[in-house]
Design a protein around this motif. Sequence first.
Motif, PDB file in Angstrom:
ATOM      1  N   MET A 137       0.547 -32.401 -17.580  1.00 40.43           N
ATOM      2  CA  MET A 137       1.641 -32.477 -18.547  1.00 40.43           C
ATOM      3  C   MET A 137       2.346 -31.129 -18.667  1.00 40.43           C
ATOM      4  O   MET A 137       1.739 -30.073 -18.488  1.00 40.43           O
ATOM      5  N   GLU A 138       3.633 -31.181 -18.970  1.00 45.42           N
ATOM      6  CA  GLU A 138       4.402 -29.966 -19.190  1.00 45.42           C
ATOM      7  C   GLU A 138       5.534 -30.248 -20.167  1.00 45.42           C
ATOM      8  O   GLU A 138       5.935 -31.400 -20.372  1.00 45.42           O
ATOM      9  N   ILE A 139       6.011 -29.185 -20.788  1.00 44.54           N
ATOM     10  CA  ILE A 139       7.117 -29.300 -21.734  1.00 44.54           C
ATOM     11  C   ILE A 139       8.333 -28.641 -21.115  1.00 44.54           C
ATOM     12  O   ILE A 139       8.290 -27.479 -20.681  1.00 44.54           O
ATOM     13  N   LEU A 140       9.417 -29.414 -21.041  1.00 42.06           N
ATOM     14  CA  LEU A 140      10.681 -28.922 -20.509  1.00 42.06           C
ATOM     15  C   LEU A 140      11.558 -28.513 -21.696  1.00 42.06           C
ATOM     16  O   LEU A 140      11.891 -29.342 -22.544  1.00 42.06           O
ATOM     17  N   LEU A 141      11.914 -27.249 -21.765  1.00 46.29           N
ATOM     18  CA  LEU A 141      12.796 -26.780 -22.830  1.00 46.29           C
ATOM     19  C   LEU A 141      14.220 -27.256 -22.591  1.00 46.29           C
ATOM     20  O   LEU A 141      14.683 -27.335 -21.441  1.00 46.29           O
ATOM     21  N   ASP A 142      14.916 -27.558 -23.670  1.00 44.13           N
ATOM     22  CA  ASP A 142      16.328 -27.929 -23.561  1.00 44.13           C
ATOM     23  C   ASP A 142      17.189 -26.664 -23.521  1.00 44.13           C
ATOM     24  O   ASP A 142      18.112 -26.474 -24.333  1.00 44.13           O
ATOM     25  N   GLU A 143      16.851 -25.804 -22.586  1.00 40.56           N
ATOM     26  CA  GLU A 143      17.542 -24.534 -22.382  1.00 40.56           C
ATOM     27  C   GLU A 143      17.711 -24.320 -20.881  1.00 40.56           C
ATOM     28  O   GLU A 143      16.945 -24.855 -20.084  1.00 40.56           O
ATOM     29  N   ASN A 144      18.695 -23.539 -20.530  1.00 39.00           N
ATOM     30  CA  ASN A 144      18.988 -23.307 -19.108  1.00 39.00           C
ATOM     31  C   ASN A 144      18.071 -22.224 -18.545  1.00 39.00           C
ATOM     32  O   ASN A 144      18.498 -21.097 -18.245  1.00 39.00           O
ATOM     33  N   VAL A 145      16.813 -22.581 -18.401  1.00 36.55           N
ATOM     34  CA  VAL A 145      15.833 -21.658 -17.834  1.00 36.55           C
ATOM     35  C   VAL A 145      15.059 -22.379 -16.730  1.00 36.55           C
ATOM     36  O   VAL A 145      14.723 -23.561 -16.868  1.00 36.55           O
ATOM     37  N   ASP A 146      14.799 -21.683 -15.634  1.00 44.47           N
ATOM     38  CA  ASP A 146      14.014 -22.257 -14.546  1.00 44.47           C
ATOM     39  C   ASP A 146      13.059 -21.239 -13.937  1.00 44.47           C
ATOM     40  O   ASP A 146      12.567 -21.422 -12.826  1.00 44.47           O
ATOM     41  N   THR A 147      12.794 -20.167 -14.705  1.00 44.69           N
ATOM     42  CA  THR A 147      11.818 -19.169 -14.282  1.00 44.69           C
ATOM     43  C   THR A 147      10.959 -18.775 -15.475  1.00 44.69           C
ATOM     44  O   THR A 147      11.360 -18.954 -16.637  1.00 44.69           O
ATOM     45  N   LYS A 148       9.799 -18.243 -15.196  1.00 44.81           N
ATOM     46  CA  LYS A 148       8.922 -17.753 -16.260  1.00 44.81           C
ATOM     47  C   LYS A 148       9.611 -16.671 -17.074  1.00 44.81           C
ATOM     48  O   LYS A 148       9.548 -16.663 -18.315  1.00 44.81           O
ATOM     49  N   GLU A 149      10.302 -15.764 -16.380  1.00 46.83           N
ATOM     50  CA  GLU A 149      10.977 -14.664 -17.056  1.00 46.83           C
ATOM     51  C   GLU A 149      12.071 -15.182 -17.991  1.00 46.83           C
ATOM     52  O   GLU A 149      12.255 -14.651 -19.095  1.00 46.83           O
ATOM     53  N   GLY A 150      12.768 -16.223 -17.569  1.00 48.75           N
ATOM     54  CA  GLY A 150      13.825 -16.792 -18.399  1.00 48.75           C
ATOM     55  C   GLY A 150      13.286 -17.385 -19.689  1.00 48.75           C
ATOM     56  O   GLY A 150      13.868 -17.206 -20.763  1.00 48.75           O
ATOM     57  N   THR A 151      12.165 -18.097 -19.583  1.00 48.85           N
ATOM     58  CA  THR A 151      11.558 -18.685 -20.774  1.00 48.85           C
ATOM     59  C   THR A 151      11.007 -17.608 -21.698  1.00 48.85           C
ATOM     60  O   THR A 151      11.194 -17.657 -22.923  1.00 48.85           O
ATOM     61  N   LEU A 152      10.340 -16.617 -21.140  1.00 50.31           N
ATOM     62  CA  LEU A 152       9.803 -15.535 -21.966  1.00 50.31           C
ATOM     63  C   LEU A 152      10.918 -14.791 -22.692  1.00 50.31           C
ATOM     64  O   LEU A 152      10.732 -14.315 -23.817  1.00 50.31           O
ATOM     65  N   SER A 153      12.095 -14.706 -22.084  1.00 49.32           N
ATOM     66  CA  SER A 153      13.217 -14.002 -22.707  1.00 49.32           C
ATOM     67  C   SER A 153      13.724 -14.723 -23.958  1.00 49.32           C
ATOM     68  O   SER A 153      14.402 -14.125 -24.793  1.00 49.32           O
ATOM     69  N   LEU A 154      13.378 -16.017 -24.092  1.00 45.13           N
ATOM     70  CA  LEU A 154      13.735 -16.776 -25.290  1.00 45.13           C
ATOM     71  C   LEU A 154      12.799 -16.489 -26.458  1.00 45.13           C
ATOM     72  O   LEU A 154      13.038 -16.944 -27.578  1.00 45.13           O
ATOM     73  N   GLY A 155      11.722 -15.748 -26.174  1.00 47.61           N
ATOM     74  CA  GLY A 155      10.732 -15.483 -27.216  1.00 47.61           C
ATOM     75  C   GLY A 155       9.595 -16.473 -27.217  1.00 47.61           C
ATOM     76  O   GLY A 155       8.714 -16.413 -28.082  1.00 47.61           O
ATOM     77  N   VAL A 156       9.576 -17.410 -26.258  1.00 47.46           N
ATOM     78  CA  VAL A 156       8.492 -18.381 -26.138  1.00 47.46           C
ATOM     79  C   VAL A 156       7.326 -17.727 -25.422  1.00 47.46           C
ATOM     80  O   VAL A 156       7.518 -17.050 -24.396  1.00 47.46           O
ATOM     81  N   GLN A 157       6.126 -17.932 -25.937  1.00 48.89           N
ATOM     82  CA  GLN A 157       4.947 -17.290 -25.354  1.00 48.89           C
ATOM     83  C   GLN A 157       3.706 -18.140 -25.621  1.00 48.89           C
ATOM     84  O   GLN A 157       3.740 -19.057 -26.449  1.00 48.89           O
ATOM     85  N   PRO A 158       2.598 -17.845 -24.937  1.00 54.04           N
ATOM     86  CA  PRO A 158       1.346 -18.559 -25.229  1.00 54.04           C
ATOM     87  C   PRO A 158       0.982 -18.433 -26.712  1.00 54.04           C
ATOM     88  O   PRO A 158       1.171 -17.384 -27.336  1.00 54.04           O
ATOM     89  N   GLY A 159       0.470 -19.538 -27.258  1.00 55.72           N
ATOM     90  CA  GLY A 159       0.109 -19.576 -28.669  1.00 55.72           C
ATOM     91  C   GLY A 159       1.172 -20.170 -29.561  1.00 55.72           C
ATOM     92  O   GLY A 159       0.910 -20.438 -30.744  1.00 55.72           O
ATOM     93  N   ASP A 160       2.382 -20.399 -29.023  1.00 53.41           N
ATOM     94  CA  ASP A 160       3.422 -21.030 -29.820  1.00 53.41           C
ATOM     95  C   ASP A 160       3.093 -22.513 -30.029  1.00 53.41           C
ATOM     96  O   ASP A 160       2.407 -23.138 -29.212  1.00 53.41           O
ATOM     97  N   ILE A 161       3.599 -23.064 -31.120  1.00 51.45           N
ATOM     98  CA  ILE A 161       3.267 -24.433 -31.529  1.00 51.45           C
ATOM     99  C   ILE A 161       4.242 -25.436 -30.924  1.00 51.45           C
ATOM    100  O   ILE A 161       5.465 -25.204 -30.876  1.00 51.45           O
TER     101      ILE A 161
END
Length: 339
Positions: A137-161
Amino acid sequence: MQNYLEFIGNELKALTSIPSPSGYTKDVAAYLMKTLSDMGYEPQLSNKGNVFVTIGGEGNPLVLAAHVDTLGAMVRSVKANGRLRPTTLGGHQWSTADGENCTIHTRDGRVYTGVVLNTEPSVHVADSAVETKEENMEILLDENVDTKEGTLSLGVQPGDIIAMDPRTQITPSGYIKSRFLDDKLSAAILLGLAKCVKDESIALSRKVSLLFTVYEEVGHGGSFVAEDTTEMISVDMGCVGSDLGCTERMVSICAKDSGGPYNYDVTSALAETAKEEGLDYAIDVYPHYGSDVEATLRAGYDIRHGLIGPGVYASHNYERSHMDGVKNTLLLLKKYIQK
């Protein structure tokens, strides 16, 4: 009675609209504190995050407990493609969430929407179906990101709910459909009971308090109660399914679950009260169930214990109940606290 049922329905919608997977319950606790204070009560917030309030009476203290933490998930890691790998909070079933919308709550207060999908959800692409277990399973963000660095730049990180959308509906025929009726429906019923006691100036035969816990889904929500407690009833969902007598329109009284039998005298008194009041009820055994009040017993408290709740079908799924089950549960509680 109808005004209380409408109140409970509105409170259910309010409670389910507040994301509160286990460990992320501060907002729903704040809502309870304000709602009870607005009624004229003096609720207390524990260090753990539980909400406790005495609604009246003296002597032989009774605690009625419901939990407001829910199933959900947490970000385990951010994948190379920018998608989120989840880890379960509580007994979450991924097979029921495949394709569900969700929200992701970051440590710095940002909220993003997304969708839960398996790693190959398209029948036009996959050679065979992917099993809906956690590692797939995985969660797809409704944001224009397709790399780990892009998602981390949104402030999303391990431990988020990660909170699943509840999709709460109450139909004109009285059916209640939502995620997290376990146990926000019974929490709303306890708020309805508190309103009823206040509005009708009901004289209670004993000290009655309400406890809203926030770690039930992970097993220790009710592990601490007031020291003077002599009896505690967990007001949670009643099971509906194979080999059970309860329906969605009834109040269920549990005689035994996976933790063993509930107090015989308390269970008998609840059943006798339901019978005297002409309520639609069932006494059932739940083979795969545990409740807050069992955590209280395991913590060493010397109390009598019981478990009741409105019938809820498809537990830990997209659940369904009925306003008749709410009514029967409310009336049983109202009468029991006056006996």
